[in-house]
Motif scaffolding. Structure first.
Motif, PDB file in Angstrom:
ATOM      1  N   ASP A  26      32.605  69.496  21.391  1.00 39.92           N
ATOM      2  CA  ASP A  26      31.636  69.795  21.280  1.00 39.92           C
ATOM      3  C   ASP A  26      31.197  71.175  21.312  1.00 39.92           C
ATOM      4  O   ASP A  26      32.181  72.052  21.364  1.00 39.92           O
ATOM      5  CB  ASP A  26      31.443  69.279  23.504  1.00 39.92           C
ATOM      6  N   SER A  27      29.906  71.548  21.530  1.00 34.15           N
ATOM      7  CA  SER A  27      29.728  72.907  21.471  1.00 34.15           C
ATOM      8  C   SER A  27      29.375  73.796  22.190  1.00 34.15           C
ATOM      9  O   SER A  27      29.918  75.254  21.525  1.00 34.15           O
ATOM     10  CB  SER A  27      27.446  72.822  21.302  1.00 34.15           C
ATOM     11  N   PHE A  28      30.226  73.430  22.882  1.00 35.85           N
ATOM     12  CA  PHE A  28      30.622  74.631  24.189  1.00 35.85           C
ATOM     13  C   PHE A  28      31.917  74.385  23.849  1.00 35.85           C
ATOM     14  O   PHE A  28      31.962  76.018  24.036  1.00 35.85           O
ATOM     15  CB  PHE A  28      30.156  73.381  25.533  1.00 35.85           C
ATOM     16  N   PHE A  29      32.483  74.216  23.173  1.00 35.10           N
ATOM     17  CA  PHE A  29      34.673  74.093  22.744  1.00 35.10           C
ATOM     18  C   PHE A  29      33.719  75.163  21.593  1.00 35.10           C
ATOM     19  O   PHE A  29      34.778  75.877  21.949  1.00 35.10           O
ATOM     20  CB  PHE A  29      34.825  72.591  22.639  1.00 35.10           C
ATOM     21  N   LEU A  30      33.054  74.382  20.386  1.00 30.29           N
ATOM     22  CA  LEU A  30      32.773  75.161  19.113  1.00 30.29           C
ATOM     23  C   LEU A  30      32.299  76.675  19.346  1.00 30.29           C
ATOM     24  O   LEU A  30      32.772  77.309  18.733  1.00 30.29           O
ATOM     25  CB  LEU A  30      32.159  74.520  18.357  1.00 30.29           C
TER      26      LEU A  30
ATOM     27  N   ILE B  48      37.102  82.814  18.993  1.00 30.23           N
ATOM     28  CA  ILE B  48      38.337  81.540  18.474  1.00 30.23           C
ATOM     29  C   ILE B  48      38.019  80.165  17.340  1.00 30.23           C
ATOM     30  O   ILE B  48      38.688  80.151  16.199  1.00 30.23           O
ATOM     31  CB  ILE B  48      39.366  81.905  18.784  1.00 30.23           C
ATOM     32  N   LEU B  49      36.843  80.124  17.910  1.00 30.58           N
ATOM     33  CA  LEU B  49      36.592  78.495  17.062  1.00 30.58           C
ATOM     34  C   LEU B  49      35.633  78.585  15.967  1.00 30.58           C
ATOM     35  O   LEU B  49      35.135  77.092  15.048  1.00 30.58           O
ATOM     36  CB  LEU B  49      36.465  77.236  17.713  1.00 30.58           C
TER      37      LEU B  49
END
Length: 290
Positions: free
Chosen positions: A98-102, A106-107
């Motif tokens: 999801d966008s929060f993770f990306l 680092i991502l």
């Protein structure tokens, strides 16, 4: 030219699929699907690559990443079909990250990789040789270790040099039936109901269209009738069950929405060129779904 929508065997609780196989030529038509795809091909120099409005001839090593709903495929051209080619295909859902993770620092390279894949990405031979061992290992590992390896592969591809985008074709035209909200609603409706009898009028009503307009639009955009699309869903899940389970052919037949064995065998043979029993006995390839 009719562009086919591929119905992948990924389910909602799957992270990704790895399909590892050897064959002599390319037989699958130009297609699209809502999942991301990474495709590695070795030993098919001279074959034709089609990604959106791009057409090119591939080298002995090929590694391409395709974004959701981008038309793509590989066709026989100047390749020697007497040689055995090796193909590894990885597919994963567009909402796996999801966008929060990306958006984490680092991502961000992976986020940019996904964005660029909307135009198709061709990776250099140097990159291919660097990640080749990871591609091979993905079809052999299992469990969480494989998911870690998959993320590592994505990062390696994201930071690699000499990437090339292949097409100016852009997905997202609101008037494009293939990519519109209503076609996604239709496929979701089929996916939720394929085990039972589905009426075309119910599907049309689900996306607020008349039955006549709905049927015409499907035929014009996919070259198929609604019944053919439903059967394609059923056959995709049947194929997965034949590979992964020990269920009998008759159990798979009825579980996937077919109402008799003879119809199931006939439809399956039209699609695969063999009966379900023959397919299970002669299946070649290594599918892994995580």
């Amino acid at each position: 030219m009719v562009i086919h929508r591929e119905i992948t065997p990924l389910k909602e609780d799957d992270c990704f699929l790895v399909f590892d196989r050897n064959r002599n030529d390319f037989t699958f038509p130009i297609h699209f699907h809502p999942e991301y795809e990474i495709n590695f091909i070795h030993n098919a120099k001279g074959a034709k690559r089609i990604v959106g409005d791009h057409i090119g001839e591939i080298d002995d090593y090929e590694l391409v990443m395709i974004g959701p709903n981008v038309y793509h495929g590989w066709e026989n051209f100047n390749n020697d079909t007497s040689r055995t080619l090796h193909e590894i295909t990885i597919q994963f859902p567009k909402d796996l990250f999801d966008s929060f993770f990306l958006n984490k620092n680092i991502l961000k390279p992976i986020k940019e990789l996904f964005k660029a894949s909307r135009h198709g990405i061709l990776f250099s031979k140097e990159t291919i040789l660097a990640v080749e061992s990871k591609l091979y290992s993905l079809s052999k590992k299992s469990g969480f270790d494989n998911f870690i390896e998959f993320q590592s592969l994505l990062y390696d591809l994201a930071v690699s040099r000499d990437k090339k985008t292949l097409t100016n074709y852009s997905v997202g035209d609101p008037n494009d039936f293939h990519n519109s909200e209503r076609i996604e609603k239709m496929y979701s409706f089929i996916k939720d109901n394929y085990r039972q009898k589905i009426k075309v009028e119910d599907a049309a009503d689900h996306i607020n269209m008349t039955e006549i307009s709905f049927s015409r639009l499907i035929k014009k955009s996919t070259g198929k009738t609604f019944t053919e699309l439903v059967n394609e869903f059923r056959l995709r899940y049947a194929t997965r069950k034949l590979i992964e389970s020990n269920e009998s052919v008759s159990e798979i037949c009825f579980d996937c929405g077919f109402n008799n064995i003879s119809n199931f065998n006939r439809r399956f043979k039209e699609k695969q060129g063999c009966t379900p029993t023959e397919f299970r006995a002669n299946y070649m390839g290594t599918p892994n779904i995580f």
